[in-house]
Design an enzyme around this catalytic site. Structure first.
Site, PDB file in Angstrom:
ATOM      1  N   GLY A 181       0.816  -1.319  -0.009  1.00 34.81           N
ATOM      2  CA  GLY A 181       0.038   0.058   0.089  1.00 34.81           C
ATOM      3  C   GLY A 181       0.732   1.343   0.046  1.00 34.81           C
ATOM      4  O   GLY A 181       0.132   2.402  -0.259  1.00 34.81           O
ATOM      5  N   GLY A 183       3.108   2.333  -2.192  1.00 37.21           N
ATOM      6  CA  GLY A 183       3.591   3.045  -3.523  1.00 37.21           C
ATOM      7  C   GLY A 183       2.955   4.144  -3.941  1.00 37.21           C
ATOM      8  O   GLY A 183       1.827   4.382  -3.668  1.00 37.21           O
ATOM      9  N   CYS A 186      -0.092   3.398  -6.128  1.00 35.98           N
ATOM     10  CA  CYS A 186      -1.012   2.309  -5.541  1.00 35.98           C
ATOM     11  C   CYS A 186      -2.118   2.896  -5.027  1.00 35.98           C
ATOM     12  O   CYS A 186      -1.838   3.614  -4.452  1.00 35.98           O
ATOM     13  CB  CYS A 186       0.206   1.680  -4.458  1.00 35.98           C
ATOM     14  SG  CYS A 186      -0.750   0.376  -3.499  1.00 35.98           S
TER      15      CYS A 186
HETATM   16  P1  5GP Z   1       7.109   3.630  -5.367  1.00 28.73           P
HETATM   17  O1  5GP Z   1       8.504   3.642  -5.420  1.00 28.73           O
HETATM   18  O2  5GP Z   1       6.800   4.269  -6.643  1.00 28.73           O
HETATM   19  O3  5GP Z   1       6.489   4.527  -3.894  1.00 28.73           O
HETATM   20  O4  5GP Z   1       6.634   2.468  -5.046  1.00 28.73           O
HETATM   21  C1  5GP Z   1       6.931   1.259  -6.093  1.00 28.73           C
HETATM   22  C2  5GP Z   1       6.313  -0.052  -5.747  1.00 28.73           C
HETATM   23  O5  5GP Z   1       4.767   0.290  -5.726  1.00 28.73           O
HETATM   24  C3  5GP Z   1       6.346  -1.200  -6.469  1.00 28.73           C
HETATM   25  O6  5GP Z   1       7.696  -1.877  -6.489  1.00 28.73           O
HETATM   26  C4  5GP Z   1       5.462  -2.127  -6.331  1.00 28.73           C
HETATM   27  O7  5GP Z   1       5.614  -3.023  -4.903  1.00 28.73           O
HETATM   28  C5  5GP Z   1       4.336  -1.319  -5.909  1.00 28.73           C
HETATM   29  N1  5GP Z   1       3.291  -0.976  -7.191  1.00 28.73           N
HETATM   30  C6  5GP Z   1       3.468  -1.040  -8.382  1.00 28.73           C
HETATM   31  N2  5GP Z   1       2.339  -1.167  -9.209  1.00 28.73           N
HETATM   32  C7  5GP Z   1       1.445  -1.115  -8.308  1.00 28.73           C
HETATM   33  C8  5GP Z   1       0.054  -1.191  -8.374  1.00 28.73           C
HETATM   34  O8  5GP Z   1      -0.681  -1.099  -9.540  1.00 28.73           O
HETATM   35  N3  5GP Z   1      -0.813  -1.478  -7.322  1.00 28.73           N
HETATM   36  C9  5GP Z   1       0.051  -1.429  -6.010  1.00 28.73           C
HETATM   37  N4  5GP Z   1      -0.944  -1.657  -5.104  1.00 28.73           N
HETATM   38  N5  5GP Z   1       1.245  -1.633  -5.975  1.00 28.73           N
HETATM   39  C10 5GP Z   1       2.121  -1.227  -7.165  1.00 28.73           C
END
Ligand code: 5GP
Length: 345
Positions: A181, A183, A186
């Site tokens: 949660g 991301g 996300c």
């Molecule tokens: P960020 O660094 O952008 O905050 O987070 C990256 C992470 O978000 C990714 O490695 C993956 O675990 C998560 N993530 C990527 N795409 C999605 C998505 O469509 N839904 C959700 N729930 N998490 C995602």
């Protein structure tokens, strides 16, 4: 129903307290770490920051750029076996400790993994990635992959609690990926109400993993170099970044021009955009749990990499850690209600 009363923390709930130090300059700080993994016994050294296995981040071009800094790229799972073969043919052997091959848990995923690994026997890391790492079938899949690849280092996730970290390590994972949660693209928390503030998840999961000789990756929620440092301070062995690596030349995602400004498309792997691109749409029984956004185009990733590494080095000097390895031992978090001064942002 039960309520846990202690407040769980995200990155923006804390700052790191500075400590007296004998370090003279941040240039002295060593960011390389050496790990020997629990099951694979593989000895790895490098800078433990990983580009996320999203098709807008975990590209071959990103892997090449990050490898120059001894960092890692989790290659997204949508490259064909032919694309893998082509790329590996023109790559040097030194790329192997710097890349992870990603897979889901379907039979087709397993077949594709087998083809990639047989084409590239020098691969070191397999990243088994599902949105919800709590299913028994997922644990069984991890065990199957462990049995098939005893010498590979296996990453499994995502989970956010110590007991599940232990279960995955016992099932054969060397490294557990932590984050549900947090991301940047996300929407799981909004769609499902499920999640765990990332810093507390990291602190608790690192403790569980280290007790068994395993490792964790903090995955998601970092928006600035300070958050990367807080992840390491909380005990993360690796930090995975999506949004912070988006928008660059090396990132996938279409370049769009809007009123003379350039943007790059960035989307979650379970967003409607990703689902339509890779599996022909969002299945009827599920909701999309990812956003699609346009991020300002930022040129080559090199500058961002320097910014992140410089930030973490500086954190180490503030707390007197001569190496990244010492950062968590030297970290005291203080709970705060303020972060940056935003007058001019
Ligand atoms: P960020 O660094 O952008 O905050 O987070 C990256 C992470 O978000 C990714 O490695 C993956 O675990 C998560 N993530 C990527 N795409 C999605 C998505 O469509 N839904 C959700 N729930 N998490 C995602």
């Amino acid at each position: 129903m039960r309520i846990e009363q202690d407040l769980k923390l995200g990155f923006s709930d804390v700052l790191i307290r500075p400590k007296r130090s004998t370090l003279k300059s941040r240039a002295e700080v060593k960011l390389e770490r050496n790990y020997k993994f629990l099951h694979s016994n593989h000895q790895w050294s490098g800078v433990p920051i990983i580009a996320a296995n999203m098709d807008t981040v975990g590209t071959f071009a990103m892997a090449e750029a990050l490898a120059r800094h001894n960092m890692v790229c989790a290659i997204h799972k949508h490259y064909s076996v032919a694309e893998w073969k082509n790329w590996l043919k023109q790559s040097d052997e030194s790329i192997y400790p710097r890349i992870m091959v990603s897979t889901g848990t379907s039979d087709d995923d397993m077949k594709k993994l087998q083809s990639i690994v047989s084409a590239a026997p020098l691969l070191k890391f397999i990243c088994i990635d599902v949105a919800n790492g709590y299913a028994e079938a997922f644990v069984d899949f991890v065990t199957r992959v462990r049995e098939s690849y005893p010498l590979m280092t296996i990453i499994a996730g995502n989970v956010v609690t110590g007991e599940m970290v232990e279960e995955l390590l016992l099932a054969g994972a060397d490294v557990v990926k932590v984050g549900i949660g947090p991301g940047s693209v996300c929407t799981t928390r909004v769609k499902t109400g499920v999640g765990y503030p990332q810093l507390s998840a990291v602190i608790e999961c690192a403790d569980a993993a280290h007790g068994l000789g395993g490792r964790i990756i903090s995955d998601g929620g970092c928006v600035c170099p300070g958050d990367v440092a807080k992840s390491f301070g909380g005990g993360a062995d690796f930090v995975m970044l999506g949004g912070m690596f988006a928008g660059h030349d090396e990132s996938g995602g279409q370049l769009v021009d809007r009123d003379g400004q350039q943007y790059k498309l960035f989307y979650g792997m379970s967003s409607t955009t990703a689902m339509s691109k890779h599996v022909g749409g969002v299945a009827e029984y599920r909701a999309s749990e990812g956003k699609t956004v346009e991020v300002p185009y930022r040129g080559p990733v090199e500058e961002t990499v320097r910014d992140i590494l410089g930030g973490v080095r500086s954190t180490c000097t503030y707390v007197g850690a001569a190496e990244l390895r010492e950062l968590s031992k030297r970290t005291t978090f203080i709970r705060v209600k303020e972060q940056e001064n935003r007058t001019f942002t």
